[in-house]
Design an enzyme around this catalytic site. Structure first.
Site, PDB file in Angstrom:
ATOM      1  N   HIS A   1       0.847  -1.193   0.000  1.00 33.37           N
ATOM      2  CA  HIS A   1       0.000   0.000   0.000  1.00 33.37           C
ATOM      3  C   HIS A   1       0.882   1.241   0.000  1.00 33.37           C
ATOM      4  O   HIS A   1       2.077   1.158   0.246  1.00 33.37           O
ATOM      5  CB  HIS A   1      -0.905   0.004   1.237  1.00 33.37           C
ATOM      6  CG  HIS A   1      -0.147  -0.055   2.543  1.00 33.37           C
ATOM      7  ND1 HIS A   1       0.483  -1.201   2.989  1.00 33.37           N
ATOM      8  CD2 HIS A   1       0.112   0.896   3.482  1.00 33.37           C
ATOM      9  CE1 HIS A   1       1.076  -0.958   4.152  1.00 33.37           C
ATOM     10  NE2 HIS A   1       0.869   0.310   4.473  1.00 33.37           N
TER      11      HIS A   1
ATOM     12  N   ASP B   1       0.494   8.946   9.463  1.00 30.16           N
ATOM     13  CA  ASP B   1       1.443   8.910   8.343  1.00 30.16           C
ATOM     14  C   ASP B   1       2.234  10.214   8.287  1.00 30.16           C
ATOM     15  O   ASP B   1       1.671  11.274   8.040  1.00 30.16           O
ATOM     16  CB  ASP B   1       0.706   8.703   7.001  1.00 30.16           C
ATOM     17  CG  ASP B   1       0.256   7.259   6.812  1.00 30.16           C
ATOM     18  OD1 ASP B   1       0.679   6.409   7.621  1.00 30.16           O
ATOM     19  OD2 ASP B   1      -0.509   6.986   5.882  1.00 30.16           O
TER      20      ASP B   1
ATOM     21  N   GLU C   1      -3.764  -3.435   6.070  1.00 28.45           N
ATOM     22  CA  GLU C   1      -4.860  -4.147   6.734  1.00 28.45           C
ATOM     23  C   GLU C   1      -5.797  -4.786   5.717  1.00 28.45           C
ATOM     24  O   GLU C   1      -5.990  -4.263   4.623  1.00 28.45           O
ATOM     25  CB  GLU C   1      -5.649  -3.162   7.617  1.00 28.45           C
ATOM     26  CG  GLU C   1      -4.806  -2.624   8.752  1.00 28.45           C
ATOM     27  CD  GLU C   1      -5.377  -1.400   9.447  1.00 28.45           C
ATOM     28  OE1 GLU C   1      -5.032  -1.183  10.621  1.00 28.45           O
ATOM     29  OE2 GLU C   1      -6.159  -0.645   8.828  1.00 28.45           O
TER      30      GLU C   1
ATOM     31  N   LYS D   1      -3.144  -8.392   9.275  1.00 28.96           N
ATOM     32  CA  LYS D   1      -3.638  -7.330  10.146  1.00 28.96           C
ATOM     33  C   LYS D   1      -5.093  -6.985   9.849  1.00 28.96           C
ATOM     34  O   LYS D   1      -5.478  -6.847   8.687  1.00 28.96           O
ATOM     35  CB  LYS D   1      -2.750  -6.097   9.959  1.00 28.96           C
ATOM     36  CG  LYS D   1      -2.950  -5.012  10.991  1.00 28.96           C
ATOM     37  CD  LYS D   1      -1.811  -4.010  10.866  1.00 28.96           C
ATOM     38  CE  LYS D   1      -2.138  -2.718  11.562  1.00 28.96           C
ATOM     39  NZ  LYS D   1      -1.132  -1.699  11.322  1.00 28.96           N
TER      40      LYS D   1
ATOM     41  N   THR E   1      -5.621  -4.130  16.147  1.00 32.56           N
ATOM     42  CA  THR E   1      -5.215  -2.843  16.729  1.00 32.56           C
ATOM     43  C   THR E   1      -6.133  -2.417  17.880  1.00 32.56           C
ATOM     44  O   THR E   1      -6.936  -3.199  18.352  1.00 32.56           O
ATOM     45  CB  THR E   1      -5.209  -1.734  15.659  1.00 32.56           C
ATOM     46  OG1 THR E   1      -6.525  -1.640  15.121  1.00 32.56           O
ATOM     47  CG2 THR E   1      -4.239  -2.039  14.549  1.00 32.56           C
TER      48      THR E   1
ATOM     49  N   GLU F   1      -1.601  -4.440  18.602  1.00 32.70           N
ATOM     50  CA  GLU F   1      -0.897  -3.171  18.398  1.00 32.70           C
ATOM     51  C   GLU F   1      -1.746  -2.083  19.032  1.00 32.70           C
ATOM     52  O   GLU F   1      -2.949  -2.250  19.196  1.00 32.70           O
ATOM     53  CB  GLU F   1      -0.805  -2.823  16.899  1.00 32.70           C
ATOM     54  CG  GLU F   1       0.163  -3.644  16.106  1.00 32.70           C
ATOM     55  CD  GLU F   1       0.168  -3.235  14.622  1.00 32.70           C
ATOM     56  OE1 GLU F   1      -0.412  -2.183  14.284  1.00 32.70           O
ATOM     57  OE2 GLU F   1       0.749  -3.979  13.833  1.00 32.70           O
ATOM     58  N   ASN F   2      -1.120  -0.945  19.335  1.00 34.81           N
ATOM     59  CA  ASN F   2      -1.930   0.227  19.688  1.00 34.81           C
ATOM     60  C   ASN F   2      -2.258   0.971  18.403  1.00 34.81           C
ATOM     61  O   ASN F   2      -1.454   1.004  17.475  1.00 34.81           O
ATOM     62  CB  ASN F   2      -1.210   1.135  20.692  1.00 34.81           C
ATOM     63  CG  ASN F   2       0.231   1.430  20.324  1.00 34.81           C
ATOM     64  OD1 ASN F   2       0.963   0.549  19.888  1.00 34.81           O
ATOM     65  ND2 ASN F   2       0.648   2.666  20.484  1.00 34.81           N
TER      66      ASN F   2
ATOM     67  N   LEU G   1      -3.165   4.319  18.061  1.00 36.44           N
ATOM     68  CA  LEU G   1      -2.671   5.694  18.009  1.00 36.44           C
ATOM     69  C   LEU G   1      -1.421   5.811  18.872  1.00 36.44           C
ATOM     70  O   LEU G   1      -1.244   5.046  19.811  1.00 36.44           O
ATOM     71  CB  LEU G   1      -3.748   6.656  18.532  1.00 36.44           C
ATOM     72  CG  LEU G   1      -5.110   6.557  17.836  1.00 36.44           C
ATOM     73  CD1 LEU G   1      -6.133   7.428  18.544  1.00 36.44           C
ATOM     74  CD2 LEU G   1      -5.001   6.962  16.368  1.00 36.44           C
TER      75      LEU G   1
ATOM     76  N   ARG H   1       5.011   4.098  18.212  1.00 35.77           N
ATOM     77  CA  ARG H   1       6.043   3.856  17.233  1.00 35.77           C
ATOM     78  C   ARG H   1       7.312   4.461  17.763  1.00 35.77           C
ATOM     79  O   ARG H   1       7.276   5.333  18.613  1.00 35.77           O
ATOM     80  CB  ARG H   1       5.612   4.531  15.921  1.00 35.77           C
ATOM     81  CG  ARG H   1       6.641   4.575  14.830  1.00 35.77           C
ATOM     82  CD  ARG H   1       6.095   5.273  13.597  1.00 35.77           C
ATOM     83  NE  ARG H   1       4.840   4.765  13.072  1.00 35.77           N
ATOM     84  CZ  ARG H   1       4.730   3.779  12.214  1.00 35.77           C
ATOM     85  NH1 ARG H   1       5.811   3.203  11.751  1.00 35.77           N
ATOM     86  NH2 ARG H   1       3.566   3.399  11.786  1.00 35.77           N
TER      87      ARG H   1
END
Length: 465
Positions: free
Chosen positions: A84, A92, A176, A288, A335, A373-374, A376, A406
């Site tokens: 993607h 992003d 995803e 995902k 997520t 995953e988180n 945000l 991240r």
């Protein structure tokens, strides 16, 4: 049960020129993460970077450098096959479009990408409608994904299963398995809008038409639902999604069944290919699924429906996804593990906790491993405490791993770093530390202080990220 923690690397870890970005800073960061007890890191292997010079001209050099560095620090690596574009979604921070030669094909034939009812094209990902058609210079998108994965496997055969422990297979926008129903770029969609169906490229329309004709309902195949509203509406504003709306009629069920099964078939095709390619390498495969928690407490679950998850008050949309992934021995990566219902705005009818519970049950029933995953960026102790609570399980369906979003400058600052270290430690003890926010001021502070002085000073010297 020990839950290993991975940390997501920056989106621009490899530069547009194909080199490792700021190697000194990366080296210092990896050293700090290792000293914090982190299991490893996750990186996107961007299609738009690796195959940008032309069909089957792959440049893995920046990734080779990263993999060697990760190995030197004794860390593990999760690699995402990212088919993607980067840019246009939550968090992003940089822009990496699809390969230029692919964009050229799209400009000649705009139906290669997902399209909404008003004709808006989305350049994030190739439409699943043309998965099996030779539209990319004589190859099908599926062949292109296969060739890419095979190239990765051959290039890094020596590291698979030892350093590269997981391959996450991208199946849609943000990697995803979903449709791009809630695109943020240009302000098209804003939270908590219901999103829009993405089935208006000519390939998807032909498929809808054929499905309708096959059951003798030609009229149902002419278009998607006419009363499903716009990106930023609420369910009750639309004829389709409101309480007793069209979603719950024979036509609605037909359309949603078609739309969601196209997505499942797409996932199945890619995963069948990936499992053939990575079989026997020792690397785990994962896929995902998006955590679409807004409007979850309404009957129709509108935002999930437009994204392709046919999940309503009376139908479980995650069980078939969990079963499909389980069939290939995949880990289902989910997520919004850090979110609490009480933190969400009332009018959006959110329930991230209810959604996570439902997905955990679906994974457990299918015998599919679940990782988290988180959604945000969060650095506060409350978010970490929520992940701990989610990862624990009395009923044997806890998390097999957790990837933290991240790594950036902020992560290495004072309390944020201390929270991460304490969190990693608690996860390694099987999530048995509910008092993550009240740090025991003895050992932990000394330990954190020691790590911070040694490693973080190096990170700061290297001017991270």
């Amino acid at each position: 049960m020990k839950v290993p923690v991975f940390v997501m690397l920056p989106l621009d870890t490899v530069t547009m020129a194909g080199n490792l970005n700021k190697p000194r800073a990366m080296n210092a960061s990896l050293m700090a993460l290792k000293s914090a007890g982190v299991e490893g890191v996750m990186v996107d292997a961007w299609w738009g970077l690796v195959e940008k010079d032309g069909p089957m001209k792959y440049n893995w050099e920046g990734y080779a450098e990263l993999i060697q560095m990760v190995a030197r620090h004794g860390l593990k690596l999760q690699v995402v096959m990212s088919f993607h574009q980067c840019g246009g979604n939550v968090g992003d921070s940089c822009s990496i479009p699809l390969p230029p030669w692919v964009l050229e094909e799209i400009s000649k034939n705009p139906d290669l990408v997902y399209t909404d009812r008003s004709g808006r094209r989305n350049p994030e990902y190739i439409s699943l409608g043309c998965d099996a058609l030779p539209v990319l210079r004589g190859r099908t998108p599926l062949q292109v994904y296969k060739d890419y994965m095979r190239s990765f496997r051959d290039r890094f055969a020596d590291y698979l299963g030892t350093v590269v422990v997981e391959i996450q297979v991208g199946m849609g926008p943000c990697g995803e398995l979903r449709y791009p129903a809630y695109p943020e770029s240009n302000g098209t969609w804003k939270f908590p809008g219901i999103g829009e169906f993405q089935c208006y490229d000519k390939y998807m329309r032909a498929s809808l038409q054929a499905s309708a004709e096959a059951i003798g309902q030609k009229d149902w195949g002419r278009s998607g639902p006419h009363d499903s509203g716009h990106y930023n509406q609420f369910p009750e504003d639309t004829g389709f999604f409101r309480r007793d709306g069209t979603w719950n009629t024979e036509y609605g069920k037909f359309f949603l069944e078609w739309y969601s099964s196209k997505l499942l078939e797409h996932g199945d095709r890619i995963l069948a290919a990936a499992s053939g390619i990575f079989q026997g390498t020792g690397a785990k495969l994962s896929g995902k699924v998006a955590g679409i928690h807004w409007h979850y407490r309404t009957r129709s679950h509108a935002a999930e429906l437009t994204a392709g998850y046919y999940n309503t008050r009376n139908r479980d949309g995650y069980a078939p996804i969990a079963r499909m992934m389980g069939q290939y021995g995949l880990v289902l990566n989910f997520t919004c593990m850090e979110m609490k219902d009480s933190e969400q705005p009332e009018h959006a009818c959110c329930s991230p906790e209810g959604l996570v519970r439902q997905v955990k049950m679906a994974a457990r029933a299918a015998g599919t491993e679940l990782a988290g995953e988180n959604a945000l960026e969060r650095y506060d102790a409350r978010a970490f405490a929520q992940v701990l609570a989610t990862s624990r399980s009395e009923s044997g369906n806890g998390l097999s791993a957790f990837t933290y979003l991240r790594m950036n400058k902020r992560l290495f600052e004072g309390d944020n770093w201390r929270n991460l270290v304490e969190f990693v430690k608690s996860m390694s003890e099987g999530g048995r530390n509910p008092h993550i926010s009240e740090l025991d001021s003895g050992r932990t502070d000394l330990y954190v202080g020691f790590i911070r002085e040694k490693a973080v000073s190096k990170v700061k010297e290297a001017a991270l990220v």
